[in-house]
Design an enzyme around this catalytic site. Structure first.
Site, mmCIF file in Angstrom:
data_model
loop_
_atom_site.group_PDB
_atom_site.id
_atom_site.type_symbol
_atom_site.label_atom_id
_atom_site.label_comp_id
_atom_site.label_asym_id
_atom_site.label_seq_id
_atom_site.Cartn_x
_atom_site.Cartn_y
_atom_site.Cartn_z
ATOM 1 N N LYS A 153 -4.719 3.634 4.935
ATOM 2 C CA LYS A 153 -4.542 2.438 5.745
ATOM 3 C C LYS A 153 -3.213 1.759 5.470
ATOM 4 O O LYS A 153 -2.486 1.374 6.375
ATOM 5 C CB LYS A 153 -5.675 1.447 5.458
ATOM 6 C CG LYS A 153 -6.917 1.747 6.258
ATOM 7 C CD LYS A 153 -8.135 1.065 5.694
ATOM 8 C CE LYS A 153 -8.947 2.022 4.873
ATOM 9 N NZ LYS A 153 -10.232 1.561 4.419
ATOM 10 N N LYS A 188 -0.271 0.276 -7.705
ATOM 11 C CA LYS A 188 -0.510 -1.038 -7.082
ATOM 12 C C LYS A 188 0.390 -2.095 -7.726
ATOM 13 O O LYS A 188 0.902 -2.987 -7.049
ATOM 14 C CB LYS A 188 -1.977 -1.444 -7.228
ATOM 15 C CG LYS A 188 -2.919 -0.634 -6.353
ATOM 16 C CD LYS A 188 -3.253 -1.396 -5.080
ATOM 17 C CE LYS A 188 -3.699 -0.517 -3.922
ATOM 18 N NZ LYS A 188 -4.819 0.354 -4.169
ATOM 19 N N LYS A 206 -0.563 11.488 1.965
ATOM 20 C CA LYS A 206 -1.934 11.011 2.115
ATOM 21 C C LYS A 206 -2.108 10.121 3.339
ATOM 22 O O LYS A 206 -1.291 9.229 3.572
ATOM 23 C CB LYS A 206 -2.298 10.211 0.857
ATOM 24 C CG LYS A 206 -3.737 9.814 0.802
ATOM 25 C CD LYS A 206 -4.018 8.875 -0.363
ATOM 26 C CE LYS A 206 -5.185 7.974 -0.012
ATOM 27 N NZ LYS A 206 -5.325 6.824 -0.867
HETATM 28 P P1 TYM Z 1 -11.308 3.905 -0.401
HETATM 29 O O1 TYM Z 1 -11.976 2.772 0.281
HETATM 30 O O2 TYM Z 1 -9.834 3.874 -0.562
HETATM 31 O O3 TYM Z 1 -11.667 5.247 0.340
HETATM 32 C C1 TYM Z 1 -13.016 5.606 0.613
HETATM 33 C C2 TYM Z 1 -13.216 7.086 0.430
HETATM 34 O O4 TYM Z 1 -12.322 7.820 1.279
HETATM 35 C C3 TYM Z 1 -11.577 8.749 0.504
HETATM 36 N N1 TYM Z 1 -10.223 8.878 1.082
HETATM 37 C C4 TYM Z 1 -9.649 10.067 1.309
HETATM 38 N N2 TYM Z 1 -10.073 11.320 1.101
HETATM 39 C C5 TYM Z 1 -9.261 12.329 1.468
HETATM 40 N N3 TYM Z 1 -8.033 12.140 2.040
HETATM 41 C C6 TYM Z 1 -7.566 10.884 2.260
HETATM 42 N N4 TYM Z 1 -6.374 10.717 2.830
HETATM 43 C C7 TYM Z 1 -8.373 9.773 1.885
HETATM 44 N N5 TYM Z 1 -8.229 8.431 1.962
HETATM 45 C C8 TYM Z 1 -9.379 7.894 1.447
HETATM 46 C C9 TYM Z 1 -11.518 8.178 -0.894
HETATM 47 O O5 TYM Z 1 -11.299 9.179 -1.851
HETATM 48 C C10 TYM Z 1 -12.898 7.566 -1.000
HETATM 49 O O6 TYM Z 1 -13.823 8.560 -1.366
HETATM 50 N N6 TYM Z 1 -12.323 3.124 -5.207
HETATM 51 C C11 TYM Z 1 -12.871 3.609 -3.957
HETATM 52 C C12 TYM Z 1 -14.106 2.844 -3.505
HETATM 53 C C13 TYM Z 1 -15.189 2.853 -4.516
HETATM 54 C C14 TYM Z 1 -16.018 3.957 -4.870
HETATM 55 C C15 TYM Z 1 -16.893 3.470 -5.872
HETATM 56 C C16 TYM Z 1 -16.087 5.271 -4.429
HETATM 57 C C17 TYM Z 1 -15.573 1.806 -5.273
HETATM 58 N N7 TYM Z 1 -16.598 2.154 -6.094
HETATM 59 C C18 TYM Z 1 -17.849 4.314 -6.448
HETATM 60 C C19 TYM Z 1 -17.060 6.094 -5.013
HETATM 61 C C20 TYM Z 1 -17.914 5.618 -6.015
HETATM 62 C C21 TYM Z 1 -11.799 3.449 -2.898
HETATM 63 O O7 TYM Z 1 -10.909 2.679 -3.022
HETATM 64 O O8 TYM Z 1 -12.006 4.197 -1.800
#
Ligand code: TYM
Length: 330
Positions: A197, A111, A194
């Site tokens: 978004k 980032k 990957k």
């Molecule tokens: P975020 O919002 O980027 O994504 C949400 C969830 O989707 C999964 N994900 C994917 N899994 C497989 N392939 C992909 N291409 C893909 N893109 C997204 C992410 O692994 C995630 O599980 N930091 C986290 C949000 C968060 C969180 C937490 C998650 C904040 N606190 C506590 C679990 C527990 C995030 O940015 O996810």
């Protein structure tokens, strides 16, 4: 009963990566575990979202969570910023997180490279906030995609460090929850590693069938296998990775066989099949999203009940942590 916790940032519509990385087992989980699912709106602040769209995005994700089958009477569904206890535990855990380890986090470095003008402190301590989300309910399992693996490992470190420092066995060391024990990464349709978004290579749960067909048709491919049993290039491997989660084993084996025998000119059929099977998965979800997202009264009720339940659980943890750390009780 074991506890499951999962979070998603409200930065746009949910895509196939979110679904298969984190959400696909929700229905089963809510029957078997104590479940907390939440919308990580504080995490979204690291990229300075527009105040005009933040709330709408939270509602979107909430509708999409519900459309994937979450039952707010079985699972606790809430918005992170409704739970002030998270902010306090975050403060306490920040005192035990070190600059060295935070600065080395892959997501932070990525980032910081992408947005050199916005390397804020929240970005640096993002893993502490995520650990707080998990530890505030002392979760055992966290359904996440492969991209969150390092954050989960840091959560275990923070939990262990707290336990060691205060001579207690208080926090669990949470592990990933993956159906086949392997964390998954859904790739993009553009040959990249990957689906995401910010990468602009997503199939969204809300996409109409025509849109999905067009996106899959436009997916990057090569010129076909160059012989028998060759290794697949990334762009083809990516299509197979998605096929494996949306189609039957029979379908996967059929196309695998075409690849391995070195056959030519079947990518068109593969894409047609892939689009069809993705549409089969997303159609019922899309229809439910459209039903739910305009029902303000229902959404407000869900968030209110969720906040009450989440605060009760978070409040208990915070009281116990304060006591362990030597604060006077309130
Ligand atoms: P975020 O919002 O980027 O994504 C949400 C969830 O989707 C999964 N994900 C994917 N899994 C497989 N392939 C992909 N291409 C893909 N893109 C997204 C992410 O692994 C995630 O599980 N930091 C986290 C949000 C968060 C969180 C937490 C998650 C904040 N606190 C506590 C679990 C527990 C995030 O940015 O996810």
């Amino acid at each position: 009963m074991k506890t499951v916790l999962s979070g998603i940032r409200p930065t746009g519509n949910l895509h196939l990566g979110n679904y298969y990385g984190a959400m696909v087992n929700f229905l089963k989980m809510q029957e078997e575990y104590k479940c907390f699912f939440f919308i990580a709106d504080w995490h979204a602040l690291t990229t300075h979202p527009d105040p005009k769209t933040l709330n709408a995005n939270v509602r979107n994700v909430l509708s999409e969570y519900l459309a994937c089958g979450l039952n707010p009477e079985k699972a606790t569904l809430y918005v992170q910023s409704d739970i002030p206890e998270i902010a306090e535990l975050y403060l306490l855990l920040n005192m035990q997180a070190y600059l060295g380890e935070l600065g080395k986090t892959v997501s932070f470095k990525e980032k910081a490279r992408q947005n050199p003008n916005n390397v804020n402190a929240g970005l640096l301590t993002y893993p502490v906030l995520m650990a707080t989300d998990i530890l505030i309910h002392n979760a055992n399992y966290v359904p996440v995609g492969k991209d969150q693996e390092q954050h989960l490992e840091m959560t275990r470190n923070f939990a262990k460090r707290f336990n060691n420092k205060y001579g207690v066995n208080y926090f669990n060391e949470p592990t990933a929850f993956a159906s086949n024990q392997q964390m998954i990464k859904i790739p993009g349709l553009d040959g990249s590693g990957k689906m995401g978004k910010s990468e602009g290579n997503c199939i969204y749960l809300i996409d109409e069938p025509k849109v999905i067909e067009k996106k899959v048709k436009g997916a990057l491919t090569d010129n076909g296998p160059e012989g028998e049993n060759t290794a697949k290039p990334d762009c083809i491997e990516n299509l197979f990775t998605i096929l494996k989660v949306v189609s039957t084993q029979e379908v996967v084996d059929y196309y695998d066989n075409l690849w391995n025998t070195g056959e030519q000119k079947w990518y068109g059929n593969l894409k047609k099949q892939l689009a069809e099977d993705i549409i089969k998965v997303t159609t019922p979800i899309r229809e439910r999203i459209n039903d739910i997202k305009n029902d303000e009264v229902y959404l407000n009720k869900v968030i209110k009940i969720g906040a009450e339940k989440a605060r009760e659980s978070a409040g208990k943890t915070l009281r116990e942590v304060r006591e362990i750390m030597g604060f006077r009780s309130l």
